[in-house]
Design an enzyme around this catalytic site. Structure first.
Site, PDB file in Angstrom:
ATOM      1  N   ASP A  89       0.632  -1.148   0.003  1.00  0.00           N
ATOM      2  CA  ASP A  89      -0.475  -0.140  -0.176  1.00  0.00           C
ATOM      3  C   ASP A  89       0.870   1.219  -0.215  1.00  0.00           C
ATOM      4  O   ASP A  89       1.611   1.115   0.545  1.00  0.00           O
ATOM      5  CB  ASP A  89      -1.105   0.256   1.015  1.00  0.00           C
ATOM      6  CG  ASP A  89      -1.992  -0.577   1.358  1.00  0.00           C
ATOM      7  OD1 ASP A  89      -2.360  -1.346   0.251  1.00  0.00           O
ATOM      8  OD2 ASP A  89      -2.531  -0.874   2.167  1.00  0.00           O
ATOM      9  N   ASP A 146      -4.833  -3.415   4.948  1.00  0.00           N
ATOM     10  CA  ASP A 146      -5.087  -2.655   6.571  1.00  0.00           C
ATOM     11  C   ASP A 146      -7.576  -2.953   6.312  1.00  0.00           C
ATOM     12  O   ASP A 146      -7.194  -2.663   7.862  1.00  0.00           O
ATOM     13  CB  ASP A 146      -5.182  -0.857   7.055  1.00  0.00           C
ATOM     14  CG  ASP A 146      -6.044  -0.248   5.420  1.00  0.00           C
ATOM     15  OD1 ASP A 146      -6.169  -0.934   4.774  1.00  0.00           O
ATOM     16  OD2 ASP A 146      -4.819   0.563   5.818  1.00  0.00           O
ATOM     17  N   ASP A 180      -9.832  -5.958   2.755  1.00  0.00           N
ATOM     18  CA  ASP A 180      -7.867  -6.843   2.300  1.00  0.00           C
ATOM     19  C   ASP A 180      -8.266  -7.775   2.769  1.00  0.00           C
ATOM     20  O   ASP A 180      -6.747  -9.032   2.207  1.00  0.00           O
ATOM     21  CB  ASP A 180      -7.088  -5.684   3.160  1.00  0.00           C
ATOM     22  CG  ASP A 180      -7.491  -3.875   2.032  1.00  0.00           C
ATOM     23  OD1 ASP A 180      -7.240  -4.815   0.886  1.00  0.00           O
ATOM     24  OD2 ASP A 180      -7.136  -3.667   2.956  1.00  0.00           O
TER      25      ASP A 180
HETATM   26  P1  ATP Z   1      -3.437   2.906  -0.148  1.00  0.00           P
HETATM   27  O1  ATP Z   1      -4.059   2.046  -0.861  1.00  0.00           O
HETATM   28  O2  ATP Z   1      -1.803   3.126  -0.916  1.00  0.00           O
HETATM   29  O3  ATP Z   1      -2.859   2.849   1.575  1.00  0.00           O
HETATM   30  P2  ATP Z   1      -5.332   3.974   1.317  1.00  0.00           P
HETATM   31  O4  ATP Z   1      -5.617   3.475   1.736  1.00  0.00           O
HETATM   32  O5  ATP Z   1      -5.221   5.299   1.352  1.00  0.00           O
HETATM   33  O6  ATP Z   1      -4.460   3.899   0.034  1.00  0.00           O
HETATM   34  P3  ATP Z   1      -7.858   4.753  -0.117  1.00  0.00           P
HETATM   35  O7  ATP Z   1      -7.998   4.935   1.377  1.00  0.00           O
HETATM   36  O8  ATP Z   1      -9.273   3.876  -0.305  1.00  0.00           O
HETATM   37  O9  ATP Z   1      -6.985   4.574  -0.001  1.00  0.00           O
HETATM   38  O10 ATP Z   1      -8.753   6.417  -0.772  1.00  0.00           O
HETATM   39  C1  ATP Z   1      -8.341   6.286  -1.970  1.00  0.00           C
HETATM   40  C2  ATP Z   1      -8.913   7.731  -1.581  1.00  0.00           C
HETATM   41  O11 ATP Z   1      -9.831   7.741  -1.259  1.00  0.00           O
HETATM   42  C3  ATP Z   1      -7.748   8.388  -2.105  1.00  0.00           C
HETATM   43  O12 ATP Z   1      -7.652   9.163  -3.045  1.00  0.00           O
HETATM   44  C4  ATP Z   1      -9.198   9.280  -1.770  1.00  0.00           C
HETATM   45  O13 ATP Z   1      -9.661  10.560  -2.264  1.00  0.00           O
HETATM   46  C5  ATP Z   1     -10.325   9.152  -0.445  1.00  0.00           C
HETATM   47  N1  ATP Z   1      -9.964   9.342   0.881  1.00  0.00           N
HETATM   48  C6  ATP Z   1      -9.531   8.877   1.477  1.00  0.00           C
HETATM   49  N2  ATP Z   1      -9.845   8.540   2.621  1.00  0.00           N
HETATM   50  C7  ATP Z   1     -11.168   8.914   2.506  1.00  0.00           C
HETATM   51  C8  ATP Z   1     -12.418   9.574   3.452  1.00  0.00           C
HETATM   52  N3  ATP Z   1     -11.819   9.631   4.995  1.00  0.00           N
HETATM   53  N4  ATP Z   1     -13.174  10.116   3.315  1.00  0.00           N
HETATM   54  C9  ATP Z   1     -13.439  10.415   2.182  1.00  0.00           C
HETATM   55  N5  ATP Z   1     -12.634  10.214   1.190  1.00  0.00           N
HETATM   56  C10 ATP Z   1     -11.528   9.915   0.940  1.00  0.00           C
END
Ligand code: ATP
Length: 887
Positions: free
Chosen positions: A326, A611, A615
């Site tokens: 990730d 996480d 997943d």
């Molecule tokens: P990675 O997989 O690299 O860890 P991530 O887990 O942060 O990335 P996600 O959490 O799925 O990826 O987030 C993907 C997208 O969702 C982000 O780019 C953001 O635009 C949006 N996002 C992330 N957190 C939130 C939230 N709490 N509320 C709304 N949108 C969110």
């Protein structure tokens, strides 16, 4: 019964307050009264039971029989020594077993779930064991319910209760229900949550009503400790190998016995020699040593912040050739800071935001209200993305607590990484505002209008182009972009499905999340050791590529693909391209499964991080599923083979390095033990075949086996890692354990056997004073000469084995290159072994028991030269090995 009471009644009964929770004092008093919130585990085995368990082995039976026969025939010293060997063997077994068990227990403790509890008005994450009745507990998606709870609040909360009811479809929970009656099945108690069930969606708050053995699961006394098969593939392979070797050894011993009998040797002596040799040659201690080396290695990994949940993972780690990681929090620091915003058609730095502009103000309010994090000076909880948004509000003196008082949350659709969106409904005077935030591409699909300069206007292609240009501008600079949209409802009674429709875009924010400093080095180390790093992220393609470039994962944009492109590919297309893709952007957890499957289909050994709740399937499918210790949900941790305490990518690399070292150490130990056993077999069998007197007495064999099988073998198992271990390509898991080592193993066994016989011949010649070519036939040797000769063979056999352990430390490097004293345990074991040996032959009582003679200086010089031969010859072979290879 709490399902038939109102929330107020339950709160009153426990003297708890939903705003402040219990006080620290109250919780301590209750802990005294109710004890820890845990299910009582199995009673530990008593020492006596453990001792007898150790004796329950066919080989030990044979030894006991040998001791009894010896005693009956009046050979008391033999009988006593065999008894001592049995006791020491069992004691070593107990120590090893309890050490391994303790290590595994400690591991289990480290990965037990935590609970979010409100105490003294503050939210704290505490070990679930410390929860007491009356605690106010927050439940969110992916978390195990820590005890039985009566809900006092629930937002779209779904709970999977299969551990309790067998029903695997998650059930909707509702805090407002008061269920009449007394006898309602657990599955229908919708206002209750039960220990060990799992929240799969939504959020809830509950009051702990029963803990530990008083919970429903405690009452059923159904142990949660699922019986997992903890035997590693290597242990299984070894158990099998042990069986074959055992049969082989028994066969040779039987043959030896028959030859001895045909030669008309003393029957009893032959019987004892054969039994002792069988006991010594059968590598019965191997699986135990492997377990203890694995368990100690796992302890070492904890210091490097990696908790290995399943022992087989240690072996697999050494073979990993692709790490799928990730981005957020693993490759980056997860310390988000909002730096830019876009509203009213303009992109600007966040400190140029003007709170007096209605659009700017609404943008901030949206991001603060549609937010589950908490922010106070002393404590910040929740998703770092959301904490960053609250921080941006605090910089403009807008506080979530204040804002929520005037704009109460009425409804919500939680964030999930599939939709990449989150929505709340908040009250604004007489209206209800739907506040949605999320990934801009997904959000834009739901927006029909935009809020620009006080007007709500249709989104034209030009407006859309401007919005996307602003978003790209931010993501090209490695910023995570979040969009905010809203709409106004006249009433709160709206179908949840229609909330996220016809939204009005307010604006965007961009936040920086710097890469972790140490990760760049770890990635280049991986590259050198034949391990590819692949970034998998929910973030935008451009943000992902910008960070991937920064970290040297790739410089080539053709190696980046998005989840949408992935969806369009057939399995065959994906399999063809998979090995050239280094960044997967905007992917959902389901894509991860597809990625792991494709990578595995090409024969790769894949590690995958995760996480979230969703997943779990990809973590299970990967060869090494890695869950995040800080941000990981209980589900992800439960599905993973390894947990990263610090969420850090570099920890995976450190664990792989450790895994490679552990495997190498196990291999060294096994090869060492087997070559020693072969040496013993050869010495005795050859002597018997040649018709010589037996060069070793049964107790000599048992003793040597005891000395070498324990301390030196264990010391090799904890050999300090080879600093060059990451210069090699990953090990092919299909390779045999003895790959490239079988000849070495046999030759060293042969060498030890021949050296022992040489010592025997020299001793016999020297002390018999016989010029006869064959002074070695039983009748030709005086008792004293035989005793001397056997003593020399005995000492050479044990000392040459001890010295040989030094050869095992590295296949190619000289012991002087790696440092003679760099494994102090091994040096300690060797010195201790030699001292004991000296003790046995010089202390008259012991010398008597072992039927040995003290050695003269001359004898010692022969013995020393012979015992050092394995070291000398192996050093010479290593010179050739080094000159024919690069490392
Ligand atoms: P990675 O997989 O690299 O860890 P991530 O887990 O942060 O990335 P996600 O959490 O799925 O990826 O987030 C993907 C997208 O969702 C982000 O780019 C953001 O635009 C949006 N996002 C992330 N957190 C939130 C939230 N709490 N509320 C709304 N949108 C969110």
């Amino acid at each position: 019964m709490f399902f038939n009471k109102t929330i107020e009644q339950v709160l009153e009964e426990f003297g708890s307050n939903p705003i402040t929770g219990l006080s620290q004092n109250q919780s301590e008093v209750k802990r005294e009264k109710f004890g820890l919130n845990q299910l009582t585990t199995k009673k530990p085995k008593t020492l006596i039971a453990m001792f007898f368990a150790q004796l329950n082995d066919i080989l030990i039976y044979i030894l006991i029989a040998a001791a009894v026969i010896s005693a009956l025939l009046g050979e008391t010293s033999d009988a006593i020594i065999i008894a001592i060997v049995i006791i020491i063997n069992a004691t070593v077994g107990i120590i090893q077993e309890s050490k391994a068990e303790k290590a595994l227990d400690a591991l289990k403790k480290l990965s037990t779930p935590k609970a979010i509890v409100k105490r003294d008005g503050q939210l704290n994450e505490i070990p679930s064991e410390e929860v007491v009745p009356g605690d106010i507990i927050i439940i969110d998606a992916g978390r195990y319910v820590p005890c039985d709870l009566r809900l006092i609040e629930a937002a779209n909360l779904k709970i999977e209760e299969s551990t309790l009811t067998g029903e695997s479809v998650p059930v909707d929970k509702d805090a407002s229900l008061v269920l009449p009656g007394e006898d309602i099945p657990l599955g229908d108690q919708k206002n209750m949550l039960f220990m060990s069930t799992l929240a799969t969606y939504g959020r809830g708050v509950g009051i702990a009503v029963s803990t530990g053995m008083d919970t429903q699961i405690g009452k059923i006394a159904k142990m949660l400790d699922e019986k997992v098969d903890d035997e590693t593939p290597l242990q299984k392979k070894l158990a099998q190998l042990g069986k074959y070797l055992g049969i082989g050894a028994l066969f040779i011993c039987a043959l030896m016995f028959i030859v001895g009998v045909l030669q008309k040797r003393d029957l009893f002596e032959m019987l004892l020699v054969s039994i002792s040799l069988a006991v010594a040659a059968i590598p019965e201690g191997l699986p135990a040593i492997v377990t203890i080396v694995l368990a100690m290695g796992v302890q070492k990994m904890i210091k490097e912040n990696a908790i290995v949940r399943k022992l087989p993972a240690v072996e697999t780690l050494g073979s990993v050739n692709i790490i799928c990681s990730d981005k957020t929090g693993t490759l980056t620091q997860n310390k988000m800071t909002v730096t830019k915003f876009y509203a009213d058609g303009k992109l600007g730095a966040i400190d140029s935001l003007n709170i007096n502009h209605t659009e700017h103000k609404l943008l901030l309010e949206n991001l603060i209200l549609c937010n589950d994090a908490t922010y106070s000076e002393n404590s910040k909880t929740g998703d770092p993305t959301e904490i960053a948004l609250l921080q941006a509000g605090v910089d403009y003196s807008i506080f979530k607590d204040d804002l929520e008082k005037t704009h109460k949350r009425i409804d919500e659709i939680p964030f999930d990484s599939d939709r990449k969106l989150m929505t709340t409904v908040n009250k604004y005077d007489n209206d209800y505002y739907v506040m949605t935030k999320g990934a801009i591409d997904n959000l834009l699909n739901l927006c029909t209008k935009a809020y620009i300069k006080g007007n709500i206007i249709e989104i034209t292609p030009n407006i859309k182009k401007d919005i996307l240009a602003a978003s790209n501008n931010m993501s090209d600079n490695a910023l995570r972009v979040l969009g905010a949209a809203y709409k106004i409802l006249p009433s709160s009674h709206v179908e949840i499905d229609s909330l996220e429709r016809d939204l009005i875009l307010i604006g965007l924010v961009g936040m920086i999340d710097p890469p972790r400093l140490e990760v760049k080095d770890s990635i280049s180390l991986c590259m050198k050791s034949g391990i590819k790093t692949v970034m998998i992220t929910g973030d935008h393609q451009n943000t992902a590529f910008a960070i991937a470039k920064d970290l040297n994962i790739t410089n080539d944009s053709s190696e980046v693909i998005s989840g949408t492109e992935l969806d369009k590919m057939s399995d065959v297309e994906l399999n063809n391209r998979i090995e050239s893709i280094r960044v997967f952007a905007r992917v959902s957890p389901e894509h991860k499964v597809k990625i792991v499957r494709a990578l595995k289909s090409k024969g790769n050994i894949v590690s995958m991080t995760g996480d979230g709740v969703n997943d779990a399937p990809s973590l299970k499918m990967a060869d090494i599923g890695v869950a995040m210790g800080i941000t990981g949900t209980d589900v992800a941790k439960g599905a993973a083979d390894m947990i990263l305490i610090d969420d850090n990518f570099s920890t995976i690399v450190a664990a792989i390095k450790e895994g490679r070292n552990i495997f190498t150490n196990i291999k060294k130990t096994i090869i060492f033990l087997l070559s020693c056993n072969i040496g013993e077999i050869i010495a005795l069998f050859l002597a018997i075949l040649l018709g010589w007197a037996t060069p070793l007495r049964p107790i000599h064999i048992l003793w040597v086996n005891l000395i070498t099988d324990t301390l030196p073998a264990l010391a090799l198992g904890v050999d300090p890692g080879d600093p060059d271990v990451m210069k090699y390509k990953p090990r092919n898991p299909k390779d045999s354990l003895f790959k490239g080592e079988s000849l070495n193993l046999l030759l060293n066994g042969l060498l030890i056997g021949i050296l022992t016989l040489a010592a025997f011949v020299i001793g016999a010649k020297y002390y018999s004073g016989d010029t006869n070519l064959f002074p070695l036939f039983p009748g030709n040797l005086s008792e004293d000469a035989l005793k001397h000769a056997q003593t020399m063979a005995f000492v050479v056999l044990s000392v040459s084995q001890l010295v040989h352990s030094l050869n095992m430390r590295n296949e190619k490097k000289s012991i002087f290159q790696i440092g003679l004293f760099s494994n102090k345990y091994l040096i300690g074991a060797i010195v201790f072994g030699i001292l004991l040996q000296d003790f046995i032959i010089t202390v008259p009582f012991l010398a008597n028991v072992f039927s040995v003679h003290s050695l003269s200086l001359m004898d010692w010089s022969f013995v020393t030269i012979l015992s050092l031969m394995p070291l000398l010859l192996n050093e010479i072979v290593k010179i050739f090995k080094r000159s024919s290879s690069i490392i």
